[in-house]
Design a protein around this motif. Structure first.
Motif, PDB file in Angstrom:
ATOM      1  N   ALA A   1       0.869  -1.274  -0.127  1.00 23.63           N
ATOM      2  CA  ALA A   1       0.100   0.120  -0.055  1.00 23.63           C
ATOM      3  C   ALA A   1       0.843   1.142   0.006  1.00 23.63           C
ATOM      4  O   ALA A   1       0.517   2.248  -0.793  1.00 23.63           O
ATOM      5  CB  ALA A   1      -1.060   0.022   1.116  1.00 23.63           C
ATOM      6  N   GLY A   2       1.825   1.252   0.833  1.00 22.94           N
ATOM      7  CA  GLY A   2       2.720   2.429   0.997  1.00 22.94           C
ATOM      8  C   GLY A   2       3.418   2.797  -0.425  1.00 22.94           C
ATOM      9  O   GLY A   2       3.806   4.222  -0.655  1.00 22.94           O
ATOM     10  N   ALA A   3       3.570   1.977  -1.361  1.00 20.41           N
ATOM     11  CA  ALA A   3       4.364   2.031  -2.562  1.00 20.41           C
ATOM     12  C   ALA A   3       3.170   2.244  -3.863  1.00 20.41           C
ATOM     13  O   ALA A   3       3.598   2.816  -4.649  1.00 20.41           O
ATOM     14  CB  ALA A   3       5.348   0.898  -2.816  1.00 20.41           C
ATOM     15  N   LEU A   4       2.181   2.034  -3.462  1.00 19.50           N
ATOM     16  CA  LEU A   4       1.129   2.104  -4.594  1.00 19.50           C
ATOM     17  C   LEU A   4       0.232   3.263  -4.564  1.00 19.50           C
ATOM     18  O   LEU A   4      -0.057   3.600  -5.642  1.00 19.50           O
ATOM     19  CB  LEU A   4       0.212   0.539  -4.475  1.00 19.50           C
ATOM     20  CG  LEU A   4       0.789  -0.684  -4.572  1.00 19.50           C
ATOM     21  CD1 LEU A   4      -0.224  -1.695  -4.457  1.00 19.50           C
ATOM     22  CD2 LEU A   4       1.450  -0.885  -5.972  1.00 19.50           C
ATOM     23  N   TRP A   5      -0.083   3.726  -3.597  1.00 27.11           N
ATOM     24  CA  TRP A   5      -1.153   4.842  -3.415  1.00 27.11           C
ATOM     25  C   TRP A   5      -0.567   6.139  -3.332  1.00 27.11           C
ATOM     26  O   TRP A   5       0.442   6.382  -2.625  1.00 27.11           O
ATOM     27  CB  TRP A   5      -2.206   4.400  -2.239  1.00 27.11           C
ATOM     28  CG  TRP A   5      -2.827   2.994  -2.593  1.00 27.11           C
ATOM     29  CD1 TRP A   5      -2.543   2.057  -1.808  1.00 27.11           C
ATOM     30  CD2 TRP A   5      -4.021   2.792  -3.247  1.00 27.11           C
ATOM     31  NE1 TRP A   5      -3.680   1.044  -2.364  1.00 27.11           N
ATOM     32  CE2 TRP A   5      -4.534   1.724  -3.172  1.00 27.11           C
ATOM     33  CE3 TRP A   5      -4.846   3.857  -3.996  1.00 27.11           C
ATOM     34  CZ2 TRP A   5      -5.505   1.159  -3.598  1.00 27.11           C
ATOM     35  CZ3 TRP A   5      -5.943   3.274  -4.947  1.00 27.11           C
ATOM     36  CH2 TRP A   5      -6.205   1.737  -4.608  1.00 27.11           C
ATOM     37  N   SER A   6      -1.481   7.305  -3.971  1.00 26.71           N
ATOM     38  CA  SER A   6      -1.137   8.424  -3.474  1.00 26.71           C
ATOM     39  C   SER A   6      -1.617   8.893  -2.308  1.00 26.71           C
ATOM     40  O   SER A   6      -2.679   8.213  -1.718  1.00 26.71           O
ATOM     41  CB  SER A   6      -1.642   9.500  -4.835  1.00 26.71           C
ATOM     42  OG  SER A   6      -1.812  10.677  -4.261  1.00 26.71           O
ATOM     43  N   PRO A   7      -0.861   9.750  -1.492  1.00 26.73           N
ATOM     44  CA  PRO A   7      -1.770  10.081  -0.280  1.00 26.73           C
ATOM     45  C   PRO A   7      -2.996  10.862  -0.218  1.00 26.73           C
ATOM     46  O   PRO A   7      -3.722  10.951   0.625  1.00 26.73           O
ATOM     47  CB  PRO A   7      -0.532  11.240   0.391  1.00 26.73           C
ATOM     48  CG  PRO A   7       0.364  11.509  -0.783  1.00 26.73           C
ATOM     49  CD  PRO A   7       0.256  10.300  -1.884  1.00 26.73           C
ATOM     50  N   HIS A   8      -3.227  11.355  -1.469  1.00 28.24           N
ATOM     51  CA  HIS A   8      -4.534  12.053  -2.014  1.00 28.24           C
ATOM     52  C   HIS A   8      -5.805  10.981  -1.783  1.00 28.24           C
ATOM     53  O   HIS A   8      -6.982  11.441  -1.901  1.00 28.24           O
ATOM     54  CB  HIS A   8      -4.643  12.712  -3.208  1.00 28.24           C
ATOM     55  CG  HIS A   8      -3.516  13.802  -3.288  1.00 28.24           C
ATOM     56  ND1 HIS A   8      -3.859  14.797  -2.689  1.00 28.24           N
ATOM     57  CD2 HIS A   8      -2.408  14.034  -3.950  1.00 28.24           C
ATOM     58  CE1 HIS A   8      -2.750  15.746  -3.058  1.00 28.24           C
ATOM     59  NE2 HIS A   8      -2.125  15.207  -3.659  1.00 28.24           N
ATOM     60  N   THR A   9      -5.475   9.676  -2.006  1.00 25.33           N
ATOM     61  CA  THR A   9      -6.296   8.714  -2.003  1.00 25.33           C
ATOM     62  C   THR A   9      -6.889   8.161  -0.431  1.00 25.33           C
ATOM     63  O   THR A   9      -6.013   7.507  -0.152  1.00 25.33           O
ATOM     64  CB  THR A   9      -6.138   7.296  -2.970  1.00 25.33           C
ATOM     65  OG1 THR A   9      -5.440   8.210  -4.207  1.00 25.33           O
ATOM     66  CG2 THR A   9      -7.242   6.485  -3.090  1.00 25.33           C
ATOM     67  N   PRO A  10      -8.053   8.390  -0.121  1.00 22.76           N
ATOM     68  CA  PRO A  10      -8.531   8.094   1.097  1.00 22.76           C
ATOM     69  C   PRO A  10      -8.461   6.524   1.632  1.00 22.76           C
ATOM     70  O   PRO A  10      -8.731   5.781   0.420  1.00 22.76           O
ATOM     71  CB  PRO A  10      -9.822   8.520   1.290  1.00 22.76           C
ATOM     72  CG  PRO A  10     -10.158   9.625   0.298  1.00 22.76           C
ATOM     73  CD  PRO A  10      -9.157   9.142  -0.832  1.00 22.76           C
ATOM     74  N   GLN A  11      -8.399   5.993   2.608  1.00 24.93           N
ATOM     75  CA  GLN A  11      -8.382   4.690   3.037  1.00 24.93           C
ATOM     76  C   GLN A  11      -9.648   3.779   2.513  1.00 24.93           C
ATOM     77  O   GLN A  11      -9.359   2.748   2.134  1.00 24.93           O
ATOM     78  CB  GLN A  11      -8.052   4.440   4.323  1.00 24.93           C
ATOM     79  CG  GLN A  11      -7.945   2.958   4.702  1.00 24.93           C
ATOM     80  CD  GLN A  11      -6.679   2.224   4.108  1.00 24.93           C
ATOM     81  OE1 GLN A  11      -5.723   2.933   3.937  1.00 24.93           O
ATOM     82  NE2 GLN A  11      -6.633   0.999   4.123  1.00 24.93           N
TER      83      GLN A  11
END
Length: 264
Positions: free
Chosen positions: A152-162
């Motif tokens: 998850a930490g490498a895949l997602w932008s911080p803009h995308t909510p959990q």
């Protein structure tokens, strides 16, 4: 479920859209399959005949004990020919972009347009395997749920909510038809070991769009830009609100830009 024999291997694929529309082949990423690309493929169905194959070693296509990028490229161009097309556009995501670039370099006349999403030109292994090795995570022993959680930490932008991330994961698990064995994953990983597309990129003649996500922890924008520099006349775009999951995080923008690029 349609299936064709391509260069000695059974290739399973899914279809969307009007058979009379321009053909677009969409190629999934590492450990994925055609079914998991349905949310994106369906978006293109209004303007394209969308063909989504399971890559060799994945899904319901053949799982040979050994294969490489050259075999995957021949599978893609062979599929285009077997479906009766002189040429088609290709859109590849992550590993699918490596396969698509390989196909476009091997048989340039078969590819009328090329879109490479979260791509890179070379690597000692898959981007996922490289990241897992750095972090001491055993991909071969992990379940799909464990793998997605770890990555998850490498895949997602911080803009995308959990909640959006969890919704996507749940949908992918529902769509998946084949759980790869450790042997399957080992063969896939071997197929990407020490791959280098850089000498081939200048042979690509199709109009090419390369798209990267700003927060991509696997194939960062610098990797995508290197791909674009190697392909004559390629256009390069960075999506500021995306990571490696760009086709999910900014799907609407991607679909609009791809349609405009390929149909212009």
């Amino acid at each position: 479920m349609p299936r064709l024999r391509i260069h000695g291997n059974d290739v399973h694929y899914l279809e969307y859209g009007d058979p009379g529309s321009p053909p677009l082949v969409v190629v999934h990423g590492l450990y994925g399959e055609a079914s998991t690309m349905a949310p994106l493929a369906e978006q293109f169905g209004d303007k394209f005949r969308v063909i989504v194959p399971d890559a060799l070693g994945h899904g319901l296509s053949a799982h040979p004990p050994a294969f490489g990028l050259e075999d995957q490229g021949r599978m893609l161009t062979g599929l285009i020919a077997a479906l009766g097309y002189d040429a088609a556009s290709l859109l590849g995501v992550s590993m699918g972009s490596y396969l698509s670039a390989q196909a476009a370099a091997q048989e340039p006349a078969r590819i009328s347009g090329l879109v490479l999403v979260v791509s890179k030109a070379h690597g000692r292994s898959s981007s996922m395997a490289a990241y897992a090795a750095r972090e001491g995570f055993d991909l071969a022993a992990a379940t799909p749920e464990e793998t997605v959680g770890f990555m998850a930490g490498a895949l997602w932008s911080p803009h995308t909510p959990q909640p959006e991330r969890e919704e996507f994961l749940a949908a992918q698990l529902r769509l998946q038809q084949v759980v790869l064995t450790p042997q399957d994953r080992a063969a896939i990983d071997q197929s990407l070991r020490d791959f280098d597309l850089r000498p081939l990129l200048p042979a690509i003649t199709a109009p090419t769009l390369v798209v990267s996500g700003r927060a991509d922890g696997l194939n960062p924008p610098e990797a995508g830009e290197e791909v674009a520099r190697g392909i004559p006349g390629a256009r390069f775009e960075v999506y500021e609100r995306s990571g490696h999951m760009l086709p999910v995080e900014e799907m609407d923008r991607l679909v609009t830009e791809v349609e405009g690029f390929l149909l212009s």
